[in-house]
Design an enzyme around this catalytic site. Sequence first.
Site, mmCIF file in Angstrom:
data_model
loop_
_atom_site.group_PDB
_atom_site.id
_atom_site.type_symbol
_atom_site.label_atom_id
_atom_site.label_comp_id
_atom_site.label_asym_id
_atom_site.label_seq_id
_atom_site.Cartn_x
_atom_site.Cartn_y
_atom_site.Cartn_z
ATOM 1 C CD GLU B 67 -1.668 -2.399 1.613
ATOM 2 O OE1 GLU B 67 -0.479 -2.587 1.944
ATOM 3 O OE2 GLU B 67 -2.534 -3.298 1.680
ATOM 4 C CG PHE B 129 -9.351 -10.258 10.920
ATOM 5 C CD1 PHE B 129 -8.098 -10.650 11.393
ATOM 6 C CD2 PHE B 129 -9.549 -10.212 9.559
ATOM 7 C CE1 PHE B 129 -7.083 -10.998 10.523
ATOM 8 C CE2 PHE B 129 -8.535 -10.560 8.671
ATOM 9 C CZ PHE B 129 -7.298 -10.947 9.153
ATOM 10 C CD GLN B 130 -7.024 -7.675 7.417
ATOM 11 O OE1 GLN B 130 -7.968 -7.477 6.668
ATOM 12 N NE2 GLN B 130 -5.848 -8.131 6.977
ATOM 13 C CE LYS B 179 -16.618 -7.380 3.664
ATOM 14 N NZ LYS B 179 -15.882 -8.585 4.088
ATOM 15 C CG MET B 493 22.375 13.236 3.244
ATOM 16 S SD MET B 493 23.480 14.399 2.440
ATOM 17 C CE MET B 493 22.500 14.918 1.036
#
Lengths: 200, 578
Positions: B67, B129-130, B179, B493
């Site tokens: 993602e 969940f999630q 959902k 760097m």
Amino acid sequence: METQIDKQEFNITVYTENQIGLLNRIAIIFTRRKINIDSLNTSPSEIESIHRFNIVITESEDVVRKLCRQIEKQVEVLKVYYHTNEDVIWQELALYKVSTDVIAEKVSVERLLRENGARVVTLRKDYTVFETTGHREETDNLISILQPYGLIEFVRSARVAIIKDSEGFNSKLRDFERLEPGEDVIENEYLNKGDKVFTM
Amino acid sequence: MEVAQETLTAPAAKEAVELSGSQALLDALIIEGVDTIFGYPGGAIMPIYDALFDYKEKLNHILVRHEQGGIHAGQGYARTSGKVGVVFATSGPGATNLVTGLADAQIDSTPLVCITGQVFAHLLGTDAFQETDVINITTPVTKWNYQVTDATEIPEVIAKAFYIAKSGRPGPVLIDITKNAQIQKFDYKGYTKCDHIRSYRPNPIVRPQYIKEAAELINSAKKPFIIWGQGVILGSAEQEFKAFIEKSGIPSAWTILGAGAIPTDHPLNVGMLGMHGNYGPNVLTNECDVLIAIGMRFDDRVTGRLDKYAKQAKVIHLDIDPAEIDKNVKSTVPVWGDCKETLPLLTALVEGKNHTEWVKLFNEYTQKEYDAVIHAELNPTSPEMTMGEVIKQLNELTKGDAVIVTDVGQHQMVACRYATLNKTRSNITSGGLGTMGFALPAAIGAKFGAQERDVVAIIGDGGFQMTLQELGTIMQTGIDVKIIILNNKFLGMVRQWQELFNQRRYSFVDIQSPDFVAVAAAYGIAGRVINDRKDLPSALKQMMENKGSFLLEVMVTKENNVFPMVPQGCSVAEIRLK
């Protein structure tokens, strides 16, 4: 580092839409900069669907001005003002729970309560609840007075403040509702102060 | 939702059709002109993906590999196309993987609309969940966010999301859709774009008196200096900007996000500002009498030590975001507003001038810098290659017409310093947040946003390893992105800082890499590694001419430093050439 001397209490007034999550969005503007909120009150304003926040912090004016701009930048914030304590009328509400027996037995307590402008809210056999409103020192003062007599419980509200020279938000809001609002609405209040603000 | 209903114009009177929340969402995207979505499916966003199956012809969904890759691709797309980038992710880990990209888009003002799935509304707060509290996690890194729990809210909320993302100072918006709302059927009455929100003032009204004051200051200035940022590009005000500097004759320097708004070789373009910017623009910031800042925010990497920054100058600050005025640098004249609107007003009032002597002074500093730094970087005599010579050779091939996407670190500074940019929206980099791993996915998105242009990603060996999984996205989509890895076998760097400020105590900057060409080959992407200078021209040519993506790994000298440099805590005038 800014010196403590520059810092003073500021009352920040925020007019917002009534939206879930906005309290957090505003609060993190302070916490991100590690600035403590001394007092926070939020409630519906005199205008339907518009909420008003009263926030008290102790900071320098420069910091407060920048914070206000960051708050005003949030999508659901209509307007932000900041004022010193001299510019507002402010009050805090305090409730004190004391044993009724003590009040009944000691005449002096009743006198002290009266002198401090306390009003009975609830009177029960076992305890009595008083309320006062005032500045922090005043409500604090009554705590220390009641402490020797067995103060059972105490609670104080956040500060609410009325801006002395404000004409209210009703007229401003009408401008906001137009698609092309007037100049005074579209820009930040501080611009009108010209030199005072921009030549520091 | 009270707010949206009040702030949106009523939907066009249409016969209602029954749609699911997911269908309404996709319908809204199409009406908003979305053609590309970067995303990754998961449990809580499945109804949207199911609906997407029927919209495949109209909405090109790019399946990314992570993602974070998705959102950086969305950023790259937004930056080259000028449109709003759209990103889909599922709840929980899908959503939290967006956070770095949101922070990056927030600080670099990139318009995005991110849609995240969320667990069923009745499960909110149950540690389902999630489930994560996406709204609160993303509040500090979004311009606006909102959780939809009822499908009927979707048209209004999406309209608001697009309006907020692209108007005023752009930024990322996240819409979290539970959902049940994705599944729920409702009477869809059509979609109306949002053009007004009561509490939101994207474009401050321009005050003529400040334009007048600014023009007077500019007209009286002996040594005026313009510094510009991405605001010029975000406001599509490149022409207005060019007209302004050409009439006023004022030397102008850019922040890295402003690069490319006018061509690199424009005679009044005096170079780059900031920590690794050019010598003249930094030193002369502290010698100009009027400093005109346009669409930039005085980042600390630009200003160096603030209490020694341009103290002698009167400052005119043009910005669309009132919160930027006086945030870091006090302005003498604040010019609030969209610079597309303010610049022509200012151009009309300024006198036509040539600050010949003053511009010459910049050129003298350029010569000093060339002698001390640039010549050796671009024409090295050592056997090992420098990053600078790679960019120089690339310029010759691209003629400055390519989109250059950079990651973060030494290669980024070198590329920004030396890349020739002829066109606007050609420099895509992570400026404010400095997100390593940005370049590869951003380059993919940049190409989708500007398919007719060549896109070259320039990445360090460290940053490439942060998001190299997106080679899979290149493989699957067949998109044509040229990748140059400038490999110095160090986190360069940080190593440079350790050399200069930590007595060469090289603490965990020695980084091993896999065989990058073999990695590319595993994804079916052509590649080549070169160690020898004599191979550089042919390798770059091979890369640019290759049909499809190509990975070119260039082994460069290990311990090269980027100079000039304004050390942290120093004034811009204390810029070091070595």
